[in-house]
Design an enzyme around this catalytic site. Structure first.
Site: not given
Length: 214
Positions: A37, A63-65
């Protein structure tokens, strides 16, 4: 780009946290443990990159969790070889998760800054989805139908344009609600004219922008 033992260790910790939060799909967890990530958000320190929280990226997007990524992906029940439409490429992290699960991904991004960056970056990591620049709320009609559709931005309603592009037996996952909070929703296309909707937990996404959105 370096993927060190430290990074891999942080991913193991993250996967453990996701399991504790209720994520059960082993293939989804395996993909999250594999994909670096921190490559997608290089400006953040490793500990921040692997924290279970959303982070700002370019073009005013996020950026989504990891939990949100895992939650949405788990609801899709991806089968290898399925044709998947992703609305909102963003950083490309969710795209890579889908591809790691064996999906044939068509991903569309409205922000040219993100599109230009990710369409070059992802192939360098070995992920080669079908990239499109345009209005995600309109989908990609000439490539329909899709087995699965994933919307990674909050919408006030479920766009008819996307429903029409879902194959019979297919599943759409979309966060629906106002600009402050959305309910994660799945839509199953039961037949040409019938759809079954199920609502799950609440989340908060950046808004879906387009002719069929806000």
């Amino acid at each position: 780009m370096l993927d060190s033992y430290k990074h891999k260790g942080l991913r193991k910790v993250l996967v453990k946290q996701l399991k504790e939060k209720g994520i059960k799909d082993e293939l989804v967890l395996k993909a999250i443990e594999k994909i670096p990530r921190h490559f997608f958000i290089e400006k953040y320190a490793a500990e921040v990159a692997y924290a279970d929280k959303a982070l700002k990226i370019d073009a005013g997007q996020t950026i989504s969790q990891p939990y949100t990524v895992a939650y949405q992906t788990e609801l899709l029940h991806i089968q290898s070889g399925e044709k998947v439409l992703e609305i909102g490429t963003g950083s490309g992290y969710q795209t890579s998760i889908l591809m790691e699960l064996g999906a044939n991904v068509y991903t569309i991004e409205r922000q040219k800054e993100l599109y230009d960056k990710v369409s070059v970056f992802l192939p360098k990591l070995g992920y080669k989805p079908n990239f499109y620049l345009g209005d995600g709320s309109m989908g990609i009609a000439d490539k329909a139908p899709f087995n699965k559709i994933l919307v990674t931005a909050g919408a006030p309603n479920i766009p008819d344009t996307l429903l029409k592009q879902l194959a019979v037996g297919g599943v759409m996952v979309i966060p629906v609600g106002d600009e402050n909070v959305q309910t994660m929703t799945t839509v199953i296309r039961v037949s040409e004219t019938e759809f079954e909707k199920v609502e799950f937990a609440q989340f908060r996404f950046v808004p879906l922008i387009g002719d069929k959105a806000w």
